[in-house]
Design a protein around this motif. Structure first.
Motif, PDB file in Angstrom:
ATOM      1  N   PRO A  75      29.061  32.989  94.324  1.00  0.00           N
ATOM      2  CA  PRO A  75      30.308  32.410  93.802  1.00  0.00           C
ATOM      3  C   PRO A  75      31.345  33.496  93.548  1.00  0.00           C
ATOM      4  N   LYS A  76      32.587  33.218  93.889  1.00  0.00           N
ATOM      5  CA  LYS A  76      33.631  34.246  93.824  1.00  0.00           C
ATOM      6  C   LYS A  76      33.863  34.779  92.417  1.00  0.00           C
ATOM      7  N   GLY A  77      33.621  33.963  91.404  1.00  0.00           N
ATOM      8  CA  GLY A  77      33.887  34.417  90.042  1.00  0.00           C
ATOM      9  C   GLY A  77      32.745  35.198  89.414  1.00  0.00           C
ATOM     10  N   LYS A  78      31.636  35.353  90.138  1.00  0.00           N
ATOM     11  CA  LYS A  78      30.480  36.036  89.564  1.00  0.00           C
ATOM     12  C   LYS A  78      30.705  37.545  89.566  1.00  0.00           C
ATOM     13  N   PHE A  79      30.516  38.156  88.400  1.00  0.00           N
ATOM     14  CA  PHE A  79      30.728  39.598  88.260  1.00  0.00           C
ATOM     15  C   PHE A  79      29.380  40.300  88.326  1.00  0.00           C
ATOM     16  N   ASN A  80      29.302  41.350  89.099  1.00  0.00           N
ATOM     17  CA  ASN A  80      28.021  42.054  89.213  1.00  0.00           C
ATOM     18  C   ASN A  80      27.768  42.927  87.985  1.00  0.00           C
ATOM     19  N   ASN A  81      26.550  42.900  87.505  1.00  0.00           N
ATOM     20  CA  ASN A  81      26.174  43.664  86.320  1.00  0.00           C
ATOM     21  C   ASN A  81      25.454  44.954  86.707  1.00  0.00           C
ATOM     22  N   LEU A  82      25.592  45.954  85.860  1.00  0.00           N
ATOM     23  CA  LEU A  82      24.835  47.188  86.029  1.00  0.00           C
ATOM     24  C   LEU A  82      23.560  47.084  85.196  1.00  0.00           C
ATOM     25  N   ASP A  83      22.422  47.348  85.817  1.00  0.00           N
ATOM     26  CA  ASP A  83      21.145  47.219  85.119  1.00  0.00           C
ATOM     27  C   ASP A  83      21.089  48.077  83.868  1.00  0.00           C
ATOM     28  N   ALA A  84      21.625  49.294  83.941  1.00  0.00           N
ATOM     29  CA  ALA A  84      21.575  50.197  82.798  1.00  0.00           C
ATOM     30  C   ALA A  84      22.377  49.634  81.621  1.00  0.00           C
ATOM     31  N   VAL A  85      23.521  49.027  81.931  1.00  0.00           N
ATOM     32  CA  VAL A  85      24.351  48.459  80.873  1.00  0.00           C
ATOM     33  C   VAL A  85      23.697  47.204  80.304  1.00  0.00           C
TER      34      VAL A  85
ATOM     35  N   TRP B 276      45.609  47.151  86.958  1.00  0.00           N
ATOM     36  CA  TRP B 276      45.698  46.275  85.793  1.00  0.00           C
ATOM     37  C   TRP B 276      46.650  45.103  86.008  1.00  0.00           C
ATOM     38  N   ALA B 277      47.398  45.116  87.112  1.00  0.00           N
ATOM     39  CA  ALA B 277      48.257  43.970  87.423  1.00  0.00           C
ATOM     40  C   ALA B 277      47.443  42.795  87.964  1.00  0.00           C
ATOM     41  N   CYS B 278      46.228  43.072  88.428  1.00  0.00           N
ATOM     42  CA  CYS B 278      45.399  42.025  89.032  1.00  0.00           C
ATOM     43  C   CYS B 278      44.955  41.002  87.991  1.00  0.00           C
ATOM     44  N   THR B 279      45.063  39.726  88.348  1.00  0.00           N
ATOM     45  CA  THR B 279      44.636  38.647  87.450  1.00  0.00           C
ATOM     46  C   THR B 279      43.201  38.205  87.719  1.00  0.00           C
ATOM     47  N   THR B 280      42.548  38.824  88.684  1.00  0.00           N
ATOM     48  CA  THR B 280      41.162  38.497  89.099  1.00  0.00           C
ATOM     49  C   THR B 280      41.015  37.029  89.492  1.00  0.00           C
ATOM     50  N   CYS B 281      42.034  36.464  90.111  1.00  0.00           N
ATOM     51  CA  CYS B 281      42.001  35.033  90.454  1.00  0.00           C
ATOM     52  C   CYS B 281      41.275  34.759  91.762  1.00  0.00           C
ATOM     53  N   ASN B 282      41.014  35.802  92.558  1.00  0.00           N
ATOM     54  CA  ASN B 282      40.325  35.672  93.847  1.00  0.00           C
ATOM     55  C   ASN B 282      41.188  35.024  94.938  1.00  0.00           C
ATOM     56  N   ALA B 283      42.484  34.906  94.715  1.00  0.00           N
ATOM     57  CA  ALA B 283      43.351  34.334  95.755  1.00  0.00           C
ATOM     58  C   ALA B 283      43.328  35.193  97.020  1.00  0.00           C
ATOM     59  N   CYS B 284      43.293  36.502  96.854  1.00  0.00           N
ATOM     60  CA  CYS B 284      43.269  37.407  98.006  1.00  0.00           C
ATOM     61  C   CYS B 284      41.985  37.246  98.803  1.00  0.00           C
TER      62      CYS B 284
ATOM     63  N   LEU C 235      39.307  42.429  95.671  1.00  0.00           N
ATOM     64  CA  LEU C 235      39.039  42.325  94.238  1.00  0.00           C
ATOM     65  C   LEU C 235      37.838  43.156  93.828  1.00  0.00           C
ATOM     66  N   SER C 236      36.830  43.261  94.690  1.00  0.00           N
ATOM     67  CA  SER C 236      35.633  44.031  94.325  1.00  0.00           C
ATOM     68  C   SER C 236      35.973  45.501  94.110  1.00  0.00           C
ATOM     69  N   ILE C 237      36.891  46.029  94.922  1.00  0.00           N
ATOM     70  CA  ILE C 237      37.319  47.422  94.764  1.00  0.00           C
ATOM     71  C   ILE C 237      38.128  47.577  93.481  1.00  0.00           C
ATOM     72  N   ILE C 238      39.019  46.629  93.235  1.00  0.00           N
ATOM     73  CA  ILE C 238      39.834  46.673  92.016  1.00  0.00           C
ATOM     74  C   ILE C 238      38.943  46.660  90.777  1.00  0.00           C
ATOM     75  N   MET C 239      37.942  45.787  90.766  1.00  0.00           N
ATOM     76  CA  MET C 239      37.080  45.657  89.597  1.00  0.00           C
ATOM     77  C   MET C 239      36.202  46.896  89.401  1.00  0.00           C
ATOM     78  N   ASP C 240      35.735  47.501  90.485  1.00  0.00           N
ATOM     79  CA  ASP C 240      34.934  48.722  90.351  1.00  0.00           C
ATOM     80  C   ASP C 240      35.781  49.871  89.805  1.00  0.00           C
ATOM     81  N   MET C 241      37.035  49.931  90.203  1.00  0.00           N
ATOM     82  CA  MET C 241      37.903  50.990  89.707  1.00  0.00           C
ATOM     83  C   MET C 241      38.322  50.711  88.261  1.00  0.00           C
TER      84      MET C 241
END
Length: 437
Positions: free
Chosen positions: A247-257, A370-378, A389-395
């Motif tokens: 699903p596009k809204g699912k955020f990947n988690n880091l196991d360590a975190v 930080w301008a990104c709204t994470t809406c997944n339109a792109c 979006l995946s690159i934006i979120m990792d950065m």
């Protein structure tokens, strides 16, 4: 001397394919600079995506005009280039239209006739594309990142296609043997009269010149792909297969975190004990991404696959409201930096030497992220399953977890969650006061 043309042809063919393979190896090397990622899940869905999105152009035709024209160029160019097989055989063995000799006359005529019709359709589509870019000047082709080379590249590839289609038709129109047979010359029969009055010898020279220019042009076009956004012709298929199926809204988690959070939420846990769920090897050297090597291999493949069509940017709400963010620029910047890193490695005998630059800051700014709204339109808009979006979120993750460089509003919210268990600046006892207002 009888076999000299065949030898020359073989040398040109080997050099052209060899240079192409060399450049493809560079791309593979650069992509492998990224972090490994497991994409072995949901194989059936991935193959369906290839069938519908890559082959079926299902996301392209959501914009009917450009989608339909692109489908014509896509189908036409692939099918027409089937004839390259005949050209290669003729060039290597000195035959002339080997297909006409080994295939039934009706079948060969049907194939060449189809190629000629498609070549005209491709010509018309390419001309319309050129007009959309240079006369109508559609807004998504006028963004700041589309100045200079990106703009020229879009036009160069159109000129290439026009020349190749014209050479194919001229080659057929001046081939007296083919025209005499009268099978398959659906379009070229109307071009042949343009050359009336020329001697048989002159027609032969024109036909052979068009033949040579056509095959050399195809090899030049093939090798131009490495320097062009049209590399997606080859990479769209693996890119779509490896595209995200979650699903596009699912955020990947880091196991360590995740393990650290579980430890913090466990009232019986020893805060000084190492969590059982993780080990030192599970803790990443860096949280998030600030450089192309921190991104995963699929993200780097995304960067090389980007068609620069601008559909992502034209759908981005941040961009539409005047923010600096352009998802297309994110992908272009990632590819440019990756190419720069690759050249650095080549210049330093296989090792990357710090050049004082990185993707974050020198190419992509905090303001864009930080301008990104994470809406997944792109992500939804991309016709080849690229995920800016995946690159934006990792950065962003790097900015928050490594540099504590989130915007003040976000830092305040996270502090409130940590101290009050809610985003608002109320203590635990006052959390429900809002209902009385």
């Amino acid at each position: 001397m009888e076999y000299l043309p065949n030898i020359i042809f073989a040398v040109i063919l080997i050099l052209g394919i060899g240079y192409f393979v060399r450049n493809i190896k560079k791309i593979i090397r650069n992509i492998k600079l990224g972090q490994e990622v497991d994409a072995s899940d949901n194989k059936s869905q991935r193959w369906k995506n290839v069938a519908y999105i890559a082959l079926g152009q299902s996301k392209m035709v959501k914009r009917p005009v450009s989608g339909f024209l692109h489908a014509i160029v896509y189908v036409g160019f692939i099918i027409i280039n089937i004839e390259v097989l005949e050209i290669i055989i003729d060039g290597l063995f000195g035959t002339h239209r080997i297909g006409q000799q080994v295939l039934p006359e009706w079948l060969y005529g049907f194939l060449i006739g189809s190629f000629e019709i498609l070549s005209v359709l491709v010509l018309v589509s390419v001309i319309v594309f050129w007009l959309r870019r240079n006369v109508i000047k559609i807004k998504r082709f006028l963004s700041s990142e589309m100045k200079g080379w990106p703009k020229s590249d879009g036009n160069i590839i159109l000129y290439f296609e026009v020349v190749l289609m014209c050479l194919f038709l001229v080659m057929n129109a001046t081939d007296t043997v083919f025209q005499t047979a009268g099978s398959g010359n659906v379009i070229s029969q109307f071009i042949a009269p343009w050359f009336d009055g020329l001697s048989v010898g002159t027609l032969y020279i024109v036909e052979k010149t068009a033949w040579w220019l056509h095959i050399v042009g195809i090899l030049i076009f093939l090798n131009y792909l490495y320097f062009s956004k049209h590399l997606h012709i080859l990479l769209a298929f693996p890119n779509v297969y490896l595209g995200r199926v979650e699903p596009k809204g699912k955020f990947n988690n880091l196991d360590a975190v995740t393990a650290e959070v579980k430890l913090m939420m466990d009232p019986d846990a020893d805060p000084y004990a190492a969590p059982a769920e993780t080990s030192e090897d599970d803790v990443p050297a860096k949280f998030g991404a600030s450089e192309v090597m921190d991104l995963n291999q699929i993200q780097l493949l995304n960067a090389y696959t980007c068609t620069e069509c601008g559909r992502c940017t034209s759908e981005c709400p941040a961009n539409l409201t005047g923010k600096k963010l352009s998802p297309r620029k994110i992908m272009m910047d990632t590819r440019d930096r990756l190419e720069e890193v690759g050249k650095n490695i080549e210049a330093n005998k296989g090792k990357f030497v710090d050049d004082g630059k990185q993707l974050l800051g020198d190419y992509i700014t905090n303001e864009e992220l930080w301008a990104c709204t994470t809406c997944n339109a792109c992500v939804e808009a991309c016709p080849v399953s690229i995920n800016p979006l995946s690159i934006i979120m990792d950065m962003r993750r790097y900015l928050v977890m490594e540099q504590s460089a989130a915007p003040m509003e976000l830092n305040n919210m996270m502090t409130n969650i940590e101290n009050n268990g809610a985003p608002w600046p109320y203590n635990q006892m006052d959390r429900l006061n809002w209902k009385d207002e």
